[in-house]
Design a protein around this motif. Structure first.
Motif, short mmCIF file in Angstrom:
data_model
loop_
_atom_site.label_atom_id
_atom_site.label_comp_id
_atom_site.label_asym_id
_atom_site.label_seq_id
_atom_site.Cartn_x
_atom_site.Cartn_y
_atom_site.Cartn_z
N SER A 1 -10.53 4.48 -3.54
CA SER A 1 -10.74 3.06 -3.21
C SER A 1 -11.37 2.30 -4.37
CB SER A 1 -11.65 2.94 -1.98
OG SER A 1 -11.04 3.48 -0.84
N GLU A 26 -16.53 3.40 2.06
CA GLU A 26 -16.01 2.59 3.15
C GLU A 26 -16.97 2.55 4.34
OE1 GLU A 26 -14.59 5.01 1.59
OE2 GLU A 26 -12.66 4.36 0.78
N SER A 62 -8.38 -0.78 2.35
CA SER A 62 -8.89 -0.75 0.99
C SER A 62 -7.74 -1.10 0.03
CB SER A 62 -9.48 0.62 0.68
OG SER A 62 -8.57 1.65 1.02
N THR A 76 -7.65 6.14 3.55
CA THR A 76 -6.48 5.48 3.02
C THR A 76 -6.89 4.33 2.16
OG1 THR A 76 -6.43 4.20 4.99
CG2 THR A 76 -5.00 6.08 4.94
N ASN A 85 -6.16 -0.23 -2.57
CA ASN A 85 -5.61 0.78 -3.46
C ASN A 85 -4.29 1.26 -2.87
OD1 ASN A 85 -7.78 1.92 -1.48
ND2 ASN A 85 -6.29 3.56 -1.74
N LYS A 131 0.82 -1.23 0.00
CA LYS A 131 0.00 0.00 0.00
C LYS A 131 0.84 1.26 0.00
CE LYS A 131 -3.76 1.25 1.43
NZ LYS A 131 -5.18 1.49 1.21
MG MG Z 1 -8.62 3.22 2.32
#
Ligand code: MG
Ligand code: TXA
Length: 346
Positions: A148, A177, A140, A346, A142, A47
């Motif tokens: 996301s 989310e 997530s 995030t 991404n 990430k």
């Molecule tokens: Mg995230």
């Protein structure tokens, strides 16, 4: 990277310390065995996420009526408010911050002594969790700071061979989310608006949620902007949409993203510097479902600016407005976090 719907293969990857991207009802997660420090370390590396930034830990559905006991090992304590919210909204798009239990690697919680727990409702996520038999830590799927993913294609485009297996469950139903509620303080506090509306949480609690405070657990080293596409995002009130379009189109190619009624009211049409116009549904949950794919599609047109109208902040409109504001946040000037910051995405 392999992609498919093979639960056995996904479980084998997790048991081997690998990474599985999997669908949840909110967005796709980048999953690792939550009990394995080494597997969790790979999530942070892929990430590009600061390692003091905690992950959400996903659990299989709990036995009915057994919330507190069923969380043994994952949570060190389950306060009554957390228990009530779990009963009402799990499985579903709600993350509860509680004291971290011993079966969760400290690294998964960013080294802290609290953990975000969530039981997702997506059938493939549930099958994966049941077959794996443990907890799956997953942010997530991404890169840090980007939009996301709500489809397997988005995950593949973002992460490619950095993920070992992509479990393909089609498009996510909620599209933003989970809502995050901190249950470690004197009163439950809303840390991030998301897939469960604040109004519904407060109905169950019988009291208003507290706001994030200086004492709320938070991750340090956060950037002010997340959920950001490449294009600059200008987030404006719906009433100011026409004026914002008029001023931004003089400076470059723009795209417009707003609910259908706001677009109609502002009289926005393509042409004369407006490269693309995407009308989101007026119903907030339907708009949330399409939000991230729309941001990606508009970004792909290569425009300089996406002018986005903020929805009314009722129901899932609050989560949409939060994500649009953060997508519009300043991009490249990291600064010290302050307790007034919105929860970093995030
Ligand atoms: Mg995230
Ligand atoms: O819907 C979702 O929540 C998705 C799916 C995959 O479950 N996950 C997700 O994870 O959005 P992520 O890592 O992208 O965002 C998790 C947020 C971060 O902002 C993190 O700081 C916060 O949750 N968080 C996690 N654990 C926390 C903790 N112990 N204390 C405070 N914040 C926490």
């Amino acid at each position: 990277m392999r992609r498919g719907t093979d639960i056995d293969e996904a479980v084998a990857v997790l048991r081997g310390g690998g990474l599985v991207a999997f669908p949840t009802e909110t967005v796709y997660g980048l999953g690792a065995d939550a009990s394995s420090p080494a597997a969790v370390a790979r999530v942070y590396a892929v990430k590009g996420r600061p390692d003091d930034h905690p992950l959400i830990v996903h659990l299989a559905p709990l036995a009915p009526g057994a919330t507190g006991a069923a969380l043994a090992g994952w949570a060190a304590a389950v306060p009554p408010a957390a228990e009530a919210l779990a009963r009402a909204f799990w499985p579903g798009p709600l993350t509860l911050i509680v004291a971290r239990g011993p079966r969760i690697a400290a690294a998964a919680a960013g080294g802290g002594d609290t953990v975000g727990l969530r039981v997702p409702s997506h059938p493939l996520a549930q099958r994966l969790l049941a077959a794996f038999g443990g907890a799956i830590a997953a942010p997530s799927a991404n890169r840090f700071g980007a939009v996301s993913p709500t489809t397997a294609d988005h995950v593949v485009a973002d992460l490619g061979d950095d993920v070992d297996y992509v479990l393909d469950g089609g498009a996510c139903d909620v599209g933003v989310e989970s809502t995050i509620v901190d249950c470690t303080g004197p009163a439950p506090a809303l840390l991030r608006p998301g897939g469960v509306a604040r109004e519904d949480l407060e109905r169950v609690l019988g009291a208003p949620l507290a706001e994030r405070s200086a004492a709320s657990p938070r991750s340090s080293g956060s950037l002010p902007s997340h959920y950001a596409p490449r294009a600059r995002v200008a987030a404006v009130d719906a009433d100011a949409l026409a004026a914002a379009v008029a001023s931004e189109r003089r400076r470059g190619a723009i795209a417009v993203l707003a609910q259908a009624a706001a677009i109609a009211r502002a009289g926005v049409t393509p042409g004369d510097g407006v490269v693309a116009v995407v009308a989101l549904p007026d119903e907030p949950a339907a708009a949330a479902r399409q939000l991230y794919a729309a941001l990606r599609d508009l970004d792909a047109t290569g425009v300089d600016v996406i002018v986005a109208a903020l929805p009314a902040e009722v129901g899932l409109g609050a989560a949409i407005a939060d994500r649009l504001r953060r997508a519009a946040g300043p991009r490249d000037r990291p600064r010290a976090p302050s307790p007034d910051d919105p929860e970093p995405g995030t």
